[in-house]
Design a protein around this motif. Structure first.
Motif, mmCIF file in Angstrom:
data_model
loop_
_atom_site.group_PDB
_atom_site.id
_atom_site.type_symbol
_atom_site.label_atom_id
_atom_site.label_comp_id
_atom_site.label_asym_id
_atom_site.label_seq_id
_atom_site.Cartn_x
_atom_site.Cartn_y
_atom_site.Cartn_z
ATOM 1 N N TYR A 86 6.027 4.486 -9.444
ATOM 2 C CA TYR A 86 5.948 5.781 -9.656
ATOM 3 C C TYR A 86 5.085 6.584 -10.961
ATOM 4 N N ALA A 87 5.069 5.593 -11.972
ATOM 5 C CA ALA A 87 4.318 5.556 -12.250
ATOM 6 C C ALA A 87 2.415 5.456 -12.258
ATOM 7 N N ASP A 110 -1.017 3.738 -2.341
ATOM 8 C CA ASP A 110 -1.231 2.884 -0.967
ATOM 9 C C ASP A 110 0.420 2.797 -1.006
ATOM 10 N N ARG A 111 0.889 3.383 0.419
ATOM 11 C CA ARG A 111 2.140 2.645 1.154
ATOM 12 C C ARG A 111 2.418 2.030 1.321
ATOM 13 N N GLY A 157 8.293 -2.440 -2.206
ATOM 14 C CA GLY A 157 9.345 -2.492 -2.451
ATOM 15 C C GLY A 157 9.993 -1.762 -3.204
ATOM 16 N N ALA A 158 9.402 -0.457 -3.273
ATOM 17 C CA ALA A 158 11.164 1.126 -3.807
ATOM 18 C C ALA A 158 11.458 1.997 -2.612
ATOM 19 N N THR A 172 -1.831 9.279 6.015
ATOM 20 C CA THR A 172 -0.164 9.000 6.054
ATOM 21 C C THR A 172 -0.030 7.483 5.542
ATOM 22 N N ALA A 173 -1.343 6.791 5.576
ATOM 23 C CA ALA A 173 -1.227 5.104 5.013
ATOM 24 C C ALA A 173 -1.064 5.128 3.340
ATOM 25 N N TRP A 174 -1.114 6.730 2.737
ATOM 26 C CA TRP A 174 -0.925 6.985 0.820
ATOM 27 C C TRP A 174 0.071 7.987 0.615
ATOM 28 N N LEU A 175 0.580 7.844 -0.110
ATOM 29 C CA LEU A 175 1.874 9.144 -0.488
ATOM 30 C C LEU A 175 1.399 9.146 -2.128
#
Length: 342
Positions: A20-21, A30-31, A36-37, A53-56
């Protein structure tokens, strides 16, 4: 099989915090790098980028907390309303039981409606108080007329040797009337201040406590259940240890150039999702003053929108309240307080 992350926003796992940081700093992630989270997507801290959508993309911390707190505040409001309704019902039927030796459903809690009735109950508790009086007084500067009205009752308790301690917000330091009141008390009471305090609370000898039951304080609860009163006393003790003695100077700034201690306190509240009006109420200042500090905070952090301000607050570590008093701070002065309507 995907790893299960069973926790809430307030207790992110180590991988969740790291991802998140990184997403906040870069603006998106990148998704695959966030695989891992998965908890971040489940908790809506990360959501798919509409353009790819390959990115968050991360949701700003302030908006996350505001969303969660809205639901929490609704739940608390409903619980409080239900508690008041139930205690009124218990009070209405107290004494009608055939078995008069059986404990009443409302034992330990009494609803006081109307300020005259509340003042009368507090005066009775003051007259019976022999050892200790603890109080929390939210809001800002105390009016001299209110302090003068409270002085006779406080002096009577002081003459009996009652130990008195009161917590105010830092804003109360700007009222000369408080210092004059404490001088007339002759060192019989102690006062400490915090950036923000809980709602009004009065405790007498750890036997009876008074708390408001409505926002306008026209209804209060008189609590005599030993468990409830002891719980509130422990809450007071922990806040007291964090408080700054009235005569001890406050730290001037936050450690970040251009941001004062008060602005750091405001930043922490904004990060929790509070509105301008709620920030002002909790710190004991008016809304105009709160908005002035928010503008200064935005300028110092280079934020051009409220959403961006939330991100900058988190990035600069301003989403926590200012450092509390430590054991190295000067001892508390012998000053204090007044019993008052919750």
């Amino acid at each position: 099989m995907a790893e299960v992350h069973a926790h809430g926003v307030d207790q992110l796992c180590g991988e969740g915090e790291r991802v998140y940081a990184a997403a906040l700093k870069a603006g998106r992630i990148d998704r695959a790098a966030a695989a891992g989270a998965p908890c971040l997507v489940e908790l809506a801290l990360l959501s798919p980028d509409p353009e790819d959508t390959a990115w968050l993309v991360p949701e700003p911390p302030g908006e996350v907390v505001a969303r969660l707190l809205r639901g929490l505040r609704d739940e608390l409001g409903q619980s409080q309303a239900r508690a008041v309704a139930l205690t009124r019902l218990a009070e209405r039927y107290t004494g009608l039981d055939i078995d008069t030796d059986a404990p009443s459903a409302g034992a330990g809690i009494r609803v006081l409606e109307g300020k005259p009735r509340i003042r009368e109950a507090i005066a009775e508790a003051s007259d019976a108080c022999m050892i200790e009086h603890l109080a929390v007084q939210p809001g800002g500067v105390r009016r001299e007329s209110v302090l003068n009205d409270a002085l006779p009752l406080a002096l009577i308790m002081a003459a009996r040797g009652v130990k008195m301690q009161t917590l105010y917000t830092h804003a109360a330091r700007h009222g000369q009337g408080l210092y004059e009141y404490l001088e007339r008390m002759g060192g019989a009471a102690e006062v400490r201040t915090l950036d923000e305090v809980i709602e009004r609370l009065l405790i007498f000898d750890r036997k009876v406590a008074f708390v408001p039951a409505t926002e306008d304080r026209t209804v209060a609860l008189e609590l005599r259940h030993p468990g409830l009163v002891q719980f509130l006393a422990i809450v007071f003790e922990r806040l007291w240890r964090l408080g700054h003695p009235l005569e001890a100077p406050l730290a001037a700034g936050s450690g970040i150039e251009g941001i004062t201690r008060r602005e750091q306190a405001i930043a922490a509240l904004l990060a929790e999702g509070y509105t301008d009006g709620e920030v002002a109420q909790r710190l004991g200042i008016n809304v105009r003053t709160a908005r002035h500090h928010i503008r200064k905070l935005s300028e110092a952090l280079g934020a051009v929108s409220r959403a961006q301000l939330g991100v900058r607050i988190a990035q600069n570590g301003l989403d926590s309240p200012p450092r509390p008093t430590t054991e190295d701070d000067p001892p508390a002065p012998a000053h204090q307080v007044r019993p008052d309507t919750p």
